[in-house]
Design an enzyme around this catalytic site. Structure first.
Site, short mmCIF file in Angstrom:
data_model
loop_
_atom_site.label_atom_id
_atom_site.label_comp_id
_atom_site.label_asym_id
_atom_site.label_seq_id
_atom_site.Cartn_x
_atom_site.Cartn_y
_atom_site.Cartn_z
CD GLU A 206 -13.44 -35.28 11.56
OE1 GLU A 206 -14.08 -34.89 12.56
OE2 GLU A 206 -13.95 -35.95 10.64
CB VAL A 207 -10.13 -33.78 17.47
CG1 VAL A 207 -9.85 -33.03 18.77
CG2 VAL A 207 -11.59 -33.58 17.04
CG ASN B 237 -8.47 -41.79 12.56
OD1 ASN B 237 -8.22 -42.80 11.90
ND2 ASN B 237 -9.70 -41.41 12.84
CG HIS C 232 -9.10 -38.76 19.47
ND1 HIS C 232 -8.42 -37.69 18.94
CD2 HIS C 232 -9.85 -39.25 18.46
CE1 HIS C 232 -8.75 -37.54 17.67
NE2 HIS C 232 -9.62 -38.50 17.34
CG HIS D 193 -12.31 -43.16 17.31
ND1 HIS D 193 -13.39 -42.34 17.05
CD2 HIS D 193 -11.22 -42.50 16.83
CE1 HIS D 193 -12.97 -41.24 16.43
NE2 HIS D 193 -11.66 -41.32 16.28
CG ASP E 187 -17.60 -39.56 18.18
OD1 ASP E 187 -16.38 -39.63 17.96
OD2 ASP E 187 -18.37 -38.85 17.49
CB ILE E 188 -20.62 -35.24 19.21
CG1 ILE E 188 -21.79 -34.32 19.45
CG2 ILE E 188 -19.98 -34.96 17.85
CD1 ILE E 188 -21.40 -32.86 19.61
#
Ligand code: 5GP
Length: 131
Positions: free
Chosen positions: A111-112, A103, A116, A118, A45-46
Site C-alpha cells: 500500500e505504501v 510486500n 518497509h 513488517h 503500525d497504525i
C-alpha cells in the site's frame, strides 16, 4: 490488459516524496517510534495485525524491496539489516519468535510506496499466508 489485480502500488520507481512514510521520516506526520538510527526508523503500525506490529523503514528514498536491494549502497543495506536485528532483540522477541514480511508490488498488496519491513510478534502467528 491485466485485469483483477489486487489493489496496491506498483513497487517501482519513481519515488513519491508525498507518500505517508516519507512524511513520517520528515517529521510531518507523528508516529510511535521504537528505533531511530542512521539507516532505519521503526514505529508501531497504525492498524496492528498482531500484539506487536512494527514497521521498519530505511532512511533513503526506495519504493520497494526490489528498488532497495538493487540501488541502495552496501552500507545502507548492511545498516538496515543490522537495525532490523537490533530492533527485534530490543523488543524481546528473540526467544518467543517473530515474523518479518515485506510486500512488493500489486500481488502482495503493497500500500505504501516506501520500502518497509513488517515485524509481527507477541503471539503464535499461525500459517504464513491466508489461503
Ligand atoms: P503495506 O501494505 O504497504 O505492506 O503496509 C503498509 C502499512 O502501513 C499498513 O500495515 C498500514 O496499517 C500502515 N500505515 C499506513 N498509514 C500509516 C500511518 O500513517 N502511520 C502508521 N504508523 N502506519 C501506517
Amino acid at each position: 490488459m491485466i485485469t483483477n489485480l489486487p489493489q496496491g502500488v506498483s513497487g517501482k520507481p519513481p519515488y513519491d516524496d508525498n507518500n505517508i512514510f516519507a512524511r513520517i521520516l520528515r517529521g510531518e506526520v507523528p508516529c510511535r517510534k521504537v528505533h531511530d538510527d542512521d539507516f532505519a526508523l521503526a514505529f508501531h503500525d497504525i492498524n496492528p495485525q498482531a500484539p506487536a506490529h512494527i514497521l521498519v523503514i530505511p532512511k533513503g528514498r526506495y519504493v520497494s524491496f526490489a528498488d532497495f536491494s538493487s540501488t541502495a549502497s552496501d552500507e545502507e543495506i548492511l545498516g538496515f539489516i543490522r537495525a532490523l536485528g537490533t530492533i527485534a532483540r530490543g523488543l524481546g522477541y528473540e526467544e518467543s519468535g517473530y515474523r518479518l514480511l515485506a510486500n512488493a508490488g500489486p500481488d502482495s498488496h503493497q500500500e505504501v510506496p516506501h520500502f518497509h519491513v513488517h515485524l509481527f510478534a507477541g503471539k503464535p502467528l499461525g500459517p504464513m499466508l491466508v489461503r
